[in-house]
Design a protein around this motif. Structure first.
Motif, PDB file in Angstrom:
ATOM      1  N   LEU A  47       0.826  -1.209   0.000  1.00  0.00           N
ATOM      2  CA  LEU A  47       0.000   0.000   0.000  1.00  0.00           C
ATOM      3  C   LEU A  47       0.859   1.257   0.000  1.00  0.00           C
ATOM      4  CD1 LEU A  47      -3.049   0.160   0.066  1.00  0.00           C
ATOM      5  CD2 LEU A  47      -2.963   0.484   2.522  1.00  0.00           C
ATOM      6  N   LYS A  48       1.971   1.200   0.714  1.00  0.00           N
ATOM      7  CA  LYS A  48       2.825   2.370   0.889  1.00  0.00           C
ATOM      8  C   LYS A  48       3.884   2.509  -0.210  1.00  0.00           C
ATOM      9  CE  LYS A  48       5.607   4.173   4.490  1.00  0.00           C
ATOM     10  NZ  LYS A  48       5.361   5.551   4.840  1.00  0.00           N
ATOM     11  N   HIS A  49       3.994   1.490  -1.084  1.00  0.00           N
ATOM     12  CA  HIS A  49       5.077   1.424  -2.089  1.00  0.00           C
ATOM     13  C   HIS A  49       6.427   1.544  -1.386  1.00  0.00           C
ATOM     14  CE1 HIS A  49       2.136   3.275  -5.259  1.00  0.00           C
ATOM     15  NE2 HIS A  49       1.699   2.153  -4.710  1.00  0.00           N
ATOM     16  N   PRO A 135       4.210   2.049   9.887  1.00  0.00           N
ATOM     17  CA  PRO A 135       4.993   3.180   9.395  1.00  0.00           C
ATOM     18  C   PRO A 135       4.071   4.382   9.251  1.00  0.00           C
ATOM     19  CG  PRO A 135       4.386   1.773   7.567  1.00  0.00           C
ATOM     20  CD  PRO A 135       3.809   1.139   8.803  1.00  0.00           C
ATOM     21  N   SER A 136       4.631   5.536   8.962  1.00  0.00           N
ATOM     22  CA  SER A 136       3.781   6.716   8.765  1.00  0.00           C
ATOM     23  C   SER A 136       2.835   6.467   7.583  1.00  0.00           C
ATOM     24  CB  SER A 136       4.642   7.951   8.526  1.00  0.00           C
ATOM     25  OG  SER A 136       5.589   7.701   7.504  1.00  0.00           O
ATOM     26  N   ALA A 137       1.613   6.994   7.693  1.00  0.00           N
ATOM     27  CA  ALA A 137       0.562   6.688   6.712  1.00  0.00           C
ATOM     28  C   ALA A 137       0.650   7.614   5.498  1.00  0.00           C
ATOM     29  CB  ALA A 137      -0.817   6.779   7.366  1.00  0.00           C
ATOM     30  N   ASN A 138       1.729   7.439   4.739  1.00  0.00           N
ATOM     31  CA  ASN A 138       1.910   8.204   3.505  1.00  0.00           C
ATOM     32  C   ASN A 138       2.580   7.298   2.486  1.00  0.00           C
ATOM     33  OD1 ASN A 138       4.159   8.768   5.627  1.00  0.00           O
ATOM     34  ND2 ASN A 138       5.164   8.949   3.641  1.00  0.00           N
ATOM     35  N   ILE A 139       2.435   7.635   1.202  1.00  0.00           N
ATOM     36  CA  ILE A 139       3.179   6.908   0.173  1.00  0.00           C
ATOM     37  C   ILE A 139       4.664   7.208   0.420  1.00  0.00           C
ATOM     38  CG2 ILE A 139       3.572   6.712  -2.332  1.00  0.00           C
ATOM     39  CD1 ILE A 139       0.723   5.848  -1.612  1.00  0.00           C
ATOM     40  N   LEU A 172       5.179  15.791  14.104  1.00  0.00           N
ATOM     41  CA  LEU A 172       6.442  15.273  13.546  1.00  0.00           C
ATOM     42  C   LEU A 172       6.605  13.840  14.041  1.00  0.00           C
ATOM     43  CD1 LEU A 172       9.449  17.703  14.161  1.00  0.00           C
ATOM     44  CD2 LEU A 172       8.298  17.249  12.006  1.00  0.00           C
ATOM     45  N   GLU A 173       7.316  13.014  13.286  1.00  0.00           N
ATOM     46  CA  GLU A 173       7.529  11.620  13.715  1.00  0.00           C
ATOM     47  C   GLU A 173       8.300  11.541  15.037  1.00  0.00           C
ATOM     48  OE1 GLU A 173       8.143  12.870  10.817  1.00  0.00           O
ATOM     49  OE2 GLU A 173       7.252  11.649   9.238  1.00  0.00           O
ATOM     50  N   SER A 174       8.290  10.341  15.611  1.00  0.00           N
ATOM     51  CA  SER A 174       8.998  10.110  16.880  1.00  0.00           C
ATOM     52  C   SER A 174      10.514  10.225  16.692  1.00  0.00           C
ATOM     53  CB  SER A 174       8.664   8.704  17.386  1.00  0.00           C
ATOM     54  OG  SER A 174       9.064   7.729  16.434  1.00  0.00           O
ATOM     55  N   VAL A 221      15.623  12.033  -0.482  1.00  0.00           N
ATOM     56  CA  VAL A 221      14.297  12.620  -0.650  1.00  0.00           C
ATOM     57  C   VAL A 221      13.350  11.988   0.356  1.00  0.00           C
ATOM     58  CG1 VAL A 221      12.443  13.137  -2.264  1.00  0.00           C
ATOM     59  CG2 VAL A 221      14.740  12.673  -3.103  1.00  0.00           C
ATOM     60  N   HIS A 222      12.650  12.810   1.104  1.00  0.00           N
ATOM     61  CA  HIS A 222      11.744  12.295   2.116  1.00  0.00           C
ATOM     62  C   HIS A 222      10.809  13.427   2.494  1.00  0.00           C
ATOM     63  CE1 HIS A 222      11.949   8.540   4.572  1.00  0.00           C
ATOM     64  NE2 HIS A 222      10.902   9.133   5.094  1.00  0.00           N
ATOM     65  N   TYR A 223       9.655  13.089   3.008  1.00  0.00           N
ATOM     66  CA  TYR A 223       8.699  14.104   3.483  1.00  0.00           C
ATOM     67  C   TYR A 223       8.408  15.132   2.394  1.00  0.00           C
ATOM     68  CZ  TYR A 223      11.155  12.210   7.528  1.00  0.00           C
ATOM     69  OH  TYR A 223      11.762  11.376   8.423  1.00  0.00           O
TER      70      TYR A 223
HETATM   71 MG    MG Z   1       7.746   7.818   7.295  1.00  0.00          MG
END
Ligand code: MG
Ligand code: TXA
Length: 310
Positions: A47-49, A135-139, A172-174, A221-223
């Motif tokens: 789902l998250k690729h 994991p965080s709920a984003n692609i 923000l993430e942990s 590349v992130h966020y």
């Molecule tokens: Mg994440």
């Protein structure tokens, strides 16, 4: 079960059937599934690729549950006592008899674990007899989700159920601390490094490179909203969305405030929400005012630098 009785029951049903659900936490929303089920975990990656070699964080309700899967140590207890439940993730050794599926960790012998504070997440975890990989709920590489609508924005109809827990309070993430040998910070986040240093009576630094495991610090590349970002900008160009942290006497519809009085905690909370808003308004360029590199500002700058490597 007290609060949200019927929604929690619904979520449990989806999880028992190896589905992923949207899970509210105080940091960001998670894409959660049964960490003891290979099929459920493989659904998260699909789902998250997400590349299979990037291991997941597992969310626990109690030490009793954690003890089934992980070995603990002195530094863990010191930090657990002070910050848990809360926005901190620990890397620990897996026990041989652990039931965590090996696709959670990409066959590694260490596990990232976290005890979320959000009452809905806690209520759900308390009623399950397995922990949740989330994991965080984003692609993969995109902006993390801080509300139910953000999760819908990322996954649309592909996600079957989302528990609505309002907007994530921290945004923000942990913070991730490796506790396998000498403690190390692997990701800046919801708890400032200075606070962790106080508890461990040491001076930890952010680990920049890790050759064995991909950590967020490694991925350039992130966020990312997928839009070029200029940092440390004094004056924006006409076609740029301008992200600011202090009140200015300009009346421009392209201005977005993370905070109006340099409150960096508030700025962190608003970062992903505002990046997503700018993306959805179809801006082609983003400029960001200089953000002081102290306290939560360090984590914000870390995220912005990574988001700008687009
Ligand atoms: Mg994440
Ligand atoms: O706040 C959070 O931590 C959120 C919420 C949902 O709990 N979760 C989150 O998960 O940010 P994720 O997957 O987006 O980021 C976790 C990072 C991954 O990039 C992964 O590389 C790293 O943690 N990680 C996981 N297991 C690891 C391990 N055994 N050793 C080192 N790093 C690990």
């Amino acid at each position: 079960m007290k609060r949200n009785h019927s929604n929690i029951k619904k979520a449990m049903k989806y999880l028992d059937n190896n589905n992923c659900i949207g899970l509210p936490t105080e940091t960001v929303y998670g894409l959660a599934a049964n960490a003891y089920s290979r099929k459920a975990v493989s659904n998260i990656f699909k789902l998250k690729h997400r590349p299979k070699k990037n291991p997941l964080i597992v969310h626990y309700y109690s030490l009793r549950m954690l003890n089934k899967d992980c070995k603990t140590n002195k530094n863990f207890f010191k930090l657990y006592k002070k910050f848990c439940p809360g926005p901190i993730t620990f890397i620990l050794k897996l026990k041989k008899k652990s039931k965590i599926c090996n696709n959670v960790t990409n066959n590694k012998k260490t596990l990232a674990v976290r005890f979320p504070f959000h009452p809905i997440a806690r209520n759900l975890l308390k009623n399950l007899n397995y922990p949740l990989a989330a994991p965080s709920a984003n692609i993969s590489t995109k902006i993390s989700a801080v509300s139910k609508n953000d999760v819908i924005d990322e996954f649309g109809k592909k996600i079957k159920y989302i528990l609505d827990g309002g907007r994530s309070k921290i945004g923000l993430e942990s913070t991730i601390v490796n506790l396998i040998d000498k403690p190390q910070i692997l990701r800046l986040g919801g708890i400032e490094t200075a606070k962790i240093n106080q508890v461990l009576k040491t001076k930890l630094k952010l680990k920049k490179k890790n050759n064995k495991i991909i950590v967020p610090g490694q991925s350039k590349v992130h966020y990312s909203p997928g839009i070029p970002i200029r940092l440390n900008v004094l004056k924006p160009r006409a076609n740029e969305a301008f992200i600011m942290i202090k009140k200015k006497n300009i009346n421009n519809k392209n201005c977005y405030y993370l905070t109006k009085n340099k409150n960096l905690k508030e700025a962190a909370k608003n970062l992903y929400r505002i990046l997503r808003m700018i993306k959805n308004k179809k801006f082609k360029y983003i400029a960001v005012e200089k953000i002081p590199n102290k306290g939560f500002g360090i984590a914000i700058n870390d995220r912005l630098i990574r988001a700008s490597k687009f």
